[in-house]
Write a protein that holds these residues in place. Structure first.
Motif, PDB file in Angstrom:
ATOM      1  N   ARG A  62       0.895  -1.354   0.086  1.00  0.00           N
ATOM      2  CA  ARG A  62      -0.068  -0.061   0.006  1.00  0.00           C
ATOM      3  C   ARG A  62       0.829   1.168   0.149  1.00  0.00           C
ATOM      4  NH1 ARG A  62      -4.966  -1.247   0.568  1.00  0.00           N
ATOM      5  NH2 ARG A  62      -5.779  -3.338   1.309  1.00  0.00           N
ATOM      6  N   VAL A  63       0.565   2.335  -0.886  1.00  0.00           N
ATOM      7  CA  VAL A  63       1.215   3.344  -0.865  1.00  0.00           C
ATOM      8  C   VAL A  63       0.258   4.663  -1.105  1.00  0.00           C
ATOM      9  CG1 VAL A  63       3.210   2.412  -2.244  1.00  0.00           C
ATOM     10  CG2 VAL A  63       1.379   3.258  -3.373  1.00  0.00           C
ATOM     11  N   ALA A  64       0.651   5.715  -0.758  1.00  0.00           N
ATOM     12  CA  ALA A  64      -0.237   6.865  -0.665  1.00  0.00           C
ATOM     13  C   ALA A  64      -0.777   7.198  -1.954  1.00  0.00           C
ATOM     14  CB  ALA A  64       0.801   8.085  -0.200  1.00  0.00           C
ATOM     15  N   ALA A  65      -1.926   7.588  -1.674  1.00  0.00           N
ATOM     16  CA  ALA A  65      -2.917   8.111  -2.959  1.00  0.00           C
ATOM     17  C   ALA A  65      -2.256   9.105  -3.786  1.00  0.00           C
ATOM     18  CB  ALA A  65      -4.274   8.484  -2.801  1.00  0.00           C
ATOM     19  N   GLY A  66      -2.336   9.082  -5.251  1.00  0.00           N
ATOM     20  CA  GLY A  66      -1.428  10.012  -5.822  1.00  0.00           C
ATOM     21  C   GLY A  66      -0.213   9.348  -6.270  1.00  0.00           C
ATOM     22  N   THR A  67       0.492   8.358  -5.929  1.00  0.00           N
ATOM     23  CA  THR A  67       1.577   7.781  -6.183  1.00  0.00           C
ATOM     24  C   THR A  67       1.648   7.463  -7.767  1.00  0.00           C
ATOM     25  OG1 THR A  67       2.009   7.234  -3.952  1.00  0.00           O
ATOM     26  CG2 THR A  67       3.470   6.306  -5.737  1.00  0.00           C
ATOM     27  N   ASP A  68       2.625   8.017  -8.356  1.00  0.00           N
ATOM     28  CA  ASP A  68       2.613   7.805  -9.959  1.00  0.00           C
ATOM     29  C   ASP A  68       3.194   6.198 -10.121  1.00  0.00           C
ATOM     30  OD1 ASP A  68       2.772   7.694 -12.443  1.00  0.00           O
ATOM     31  OD2 ASP A  68       4.676   8.678 -12.458  1.00  0.00           O
ATOM     32  N   ILE A  69       2.220   5.184  -9.832  1.00  0.00           N
ATOM     33  CA  ILE A  69       2.677   3.978 -10.084  1.00  0.00           C
ATOM     34  C   ILE A  69       1.641   3.159 -11.064  1.00  0.00           C
ATOM     35  CG2 ILE A  69       1.292   3.079  -8.233  1.00  0.00           C
ATOM     36  CD1 ILE A  69       4.052   1.210  -7.934  1.00  0.00           C
ATOM     37  N   GLN A  70       1.933   2.377 -12.055  1.00  0.00           N
ATOM     38  CA  GLN A  70       1.059   1.607 -13.188  1.00  0.00           C
ATOM     39  C   GLN A  70       1.687   0.061 -13.118  1.00  0.00           C
ATOM     40  OE1 GLN A  70       2.577   3.554 -16.686  1.00  0.00           O
ATOM     41  NE2 GLN A  70       2.030   5.558 -16.007  1.00  0.00           N
ATOM     42  N   ASP A  71       0.536  -0.421 -13.646  1.00  0.00           N
ATOM     43  CA  ASP A  71       0.620  -1.931 -13.906  1.00  0.00           C
ATOM     44  C   ASP A  71       1.926  -2.189 -14.918  1.00  0.00           C
ATOM     45  OD1 ASP A  71      -1.882  -2.079 -12.873  1.00  0.00           O
ATOM     46  OD2 ASP A  71      -3.118  -2.825 -14.473  1.00  0.00           O
ATOM     47  N   GLN A  72       2.731  -3.096 -14.392  1.00  0.00           N
ATOM     48  CA  GLN A  72       3.783  -3.523 -15.135  1.00  0.00           C
ATOM     49  C   GLN A  72       4.965  -2.712 -14.441  1.00  0.00           C
ATOM     50  OE1 GLN A  72       3.662  -6.570 -16.585  1.00  0.00           O
ATOM     51  NE2 GLN A  72       1.796  -6.594 -15.844  1.00  0.00           N
ATOM     52  N   ASP A  73       4.805  -1.807 -13.910  1.00  0.00           N
ATOM     53  CA  ASP A  73       6.150  -1.200 -13.203  1.00  0.00           C
ATOM     54  C   ASP A  73       6.763  -2.313 -12.342  1.00  0.00           C
ATOM     55  OD1 ASP A  73       5.651   1.174 -14.587  1.00  0.00           O
ATOM     56  OD2 ASP A  73       4.982   2.258 -12.716  1.00  0.00           O
ATOM     57  N   ARG A  74       7.831  -1.815 -11.812  1.00  0.00           N
ATOM     58  CA  ARG A  74       8.667  -2.779 -10.989  1.00  0.00           C
ATOM     59  C   ARG A  74       8.909  -1.874  -9.950  1.00  0.00           C
ATOM     60  NH1 ARG A  74      13.291  -3.137 -13.506  1.00  0.00           N
ATOM     61  NH2 ARG A  74      12.393  -1.863 -15.182  1.00  0.00           N
ATOM     62  N   VAL A  75       8.949  -2.504  -8.615  1.00  0.00           N
ATOM     63  CA  VAL A  75       9.029  -1.886  -7.406  1.00  0.00           C
ATOM     64  C   VAL A  75      10.219  -2.732  -6.663  1.00  0.00           C
ATOM     65  CG1 VAL A  75       8.049  -1.792  -5.328  1.00  0.00           C
ATOM     66  CG2 VAL A  75       6.668  -1.415  -6.981  1.00  0.00           C
ATOM     67  N   ARG A  76      11.353  -1.881  -6.116  1.00  0.00           N
ATOM     68  CA  ARG A  76      12.438  -2.493  -5.588  1.00  0.00           C
ATOM     69  C   ARG A  76      12.326  -1.999  -4.122  1.00  0.00           C
ATOM     70  NH1 ARG A  76      16.890  -1.101  -8.364  1.00  0.00           N
ATOM     71  NH2 ARG A  76      16.729   1.147  -7.332  1.00  0.00           N
ATOM     72  N   ASP A  77      12.173  -3.234  -2.965  1.00  0.00           N
ATOM     73  CA  ASP A  77      12.236  -2.937  -1.689  1.00  0.00           C
ATOM     74  C   ASP A  77      13.550  -2.486  -1.286  1.00  0.00           C
ATOM     75  OD1 ASP A  77      11.898  -3.060   1.186  1.00  0.00           O
ATOM     76  OD2 ASP A  77      11.055  -4.925   1.172  1.00  0.00           O
ATOM     77  N   GLU A  78      13.842  -1.153  -0.658  1.00  0.00           N
ATOM     78  CA  GLU A  78      14.914  -0.703  -0.432  1.00  0.00           C
ATOM     79  C   GLU A  78      15.604  -1.318   0.783  1.00  0.00           C
ATOM     80  OE1 GLU A  78      16.607   1.167  -2.387  1.00  0.00           O
ATOM     81  OE2 GLU A  78      15.084   1.732  -3.911  1.00  0.00           O
ATOM     82  N   ARG A  79      14.791  -1.781   1.660  1.00  0.00           N
ATOM     83  CA  ARG A  79      15.263  -2.680   2.891  1.00  0.00           C
ATOM     84  C   ARG A  79      15.965  -3.943   2.547  1.00  0.00           C
ATOM     85  NH1 ARG A  79      12.473  -5.658   6.248  1.00  0.00           N
ATOM     86  NH2 ARG A  79      10.563  -5.240   5.193  1.00  0.00           N
ATOM     87  N   THR A  80      15.226  -4.760   1.510  1.00  0.00           N
ATOM     88  CA  THR A  80      15.689  -6.289   1.610  1.00  0.00           C
ATOM     89  C   THR A  80      16.399  -6.312   0.070  1.00  0.00           C
ATOM     90  OG1 THR A  80      13.588  -6.692   0.171  1.00  0.00           O
ATOM     91  CG2 THR A  80      13.693  -7.036   2.906  1.00  0.00           C
ATOM     92  N   GLY A  81      16.040  -5.096  -0.985  1.00  0.00           N
ATOM     93  CA  GLY A  81      16.594  -5.218  -2.233  1.00  0.00           C
ATOM     94  C   GLY A  81      15.732  -6.297  -3.232  1.00  0.00           C
ATOM     95  N   ALA A  82      14.746  -6.847  -2.594  1.00  0.00           N
ATOM     96  CA  ALA A  82      13.801  -7.736  -3.585  1.00  0.00           C
ATOM     97  C   ALA A  82      13.203  -6.816  -4.724  1.00  0.00           C
ATOM     98  CB  ALA A  82      12.878  -8.252  -2.663  1.00  0.00           C
TER      99      ALA A  82
END
Length: 109
Positions: A62-82
């Motif tokens: 879950r991220v804040a409303a209005g965050t620029d994110i779309q289907d097929q984007d990739r997300v990197r967890d900064e804590r674990t690197g996953a």
């Protein structure tokens, strides 16, 4: 953001062409250090065709409303690197406040 953040994420977007002409993902961050509530879970599933139980892992963020994110984007967890692929972005309708965005994720690394 209404959910309690458990990590910070970077949103990766974009593709390039490799030496063989194949399309490959780039690690270009379009946003970094975004607070997110990220949860990995597992579920035991069976089907009628194969009653043998299997464990399926999945992740939800879950991220804040209005965050620029779309289907097929990739997300990197900064804590674990996953790194995860965003399968779906959704939000609940709320007339009183902007609801967080829910990200259905699939882990790639």
């Amino acid at each position: 953001m209404q959910a309690i953040a458990t990590t910070r994420i970077s949103i990766l977007r974009g593709t390039a062409t490799d030496a063989y002409g194949d399309e490959v993902d780039t690690d270009t961050p379009i946003a970094a250090e975004i607070p997110a509530a990220l949860t990995e879970q597992s579920r035991r599933v069976t089907t009628r065709d194969d009653p043998t139980p299997r464990i399926v892992r999945y992740a939800v963020a879950r991220v804040a409303a209005g965050t620029d994110i779309q289907d097929q984007d990739r997300v990197r967890d900064e804590r674990t690197g996953a790194v995860y692929i965003v399968d779906a972005v959704s939000s609940m309708a709320n007339p009183a406040a902007a609801a967080d965005l829910r990200l259905d994720l699939r882990r790639t690394t």
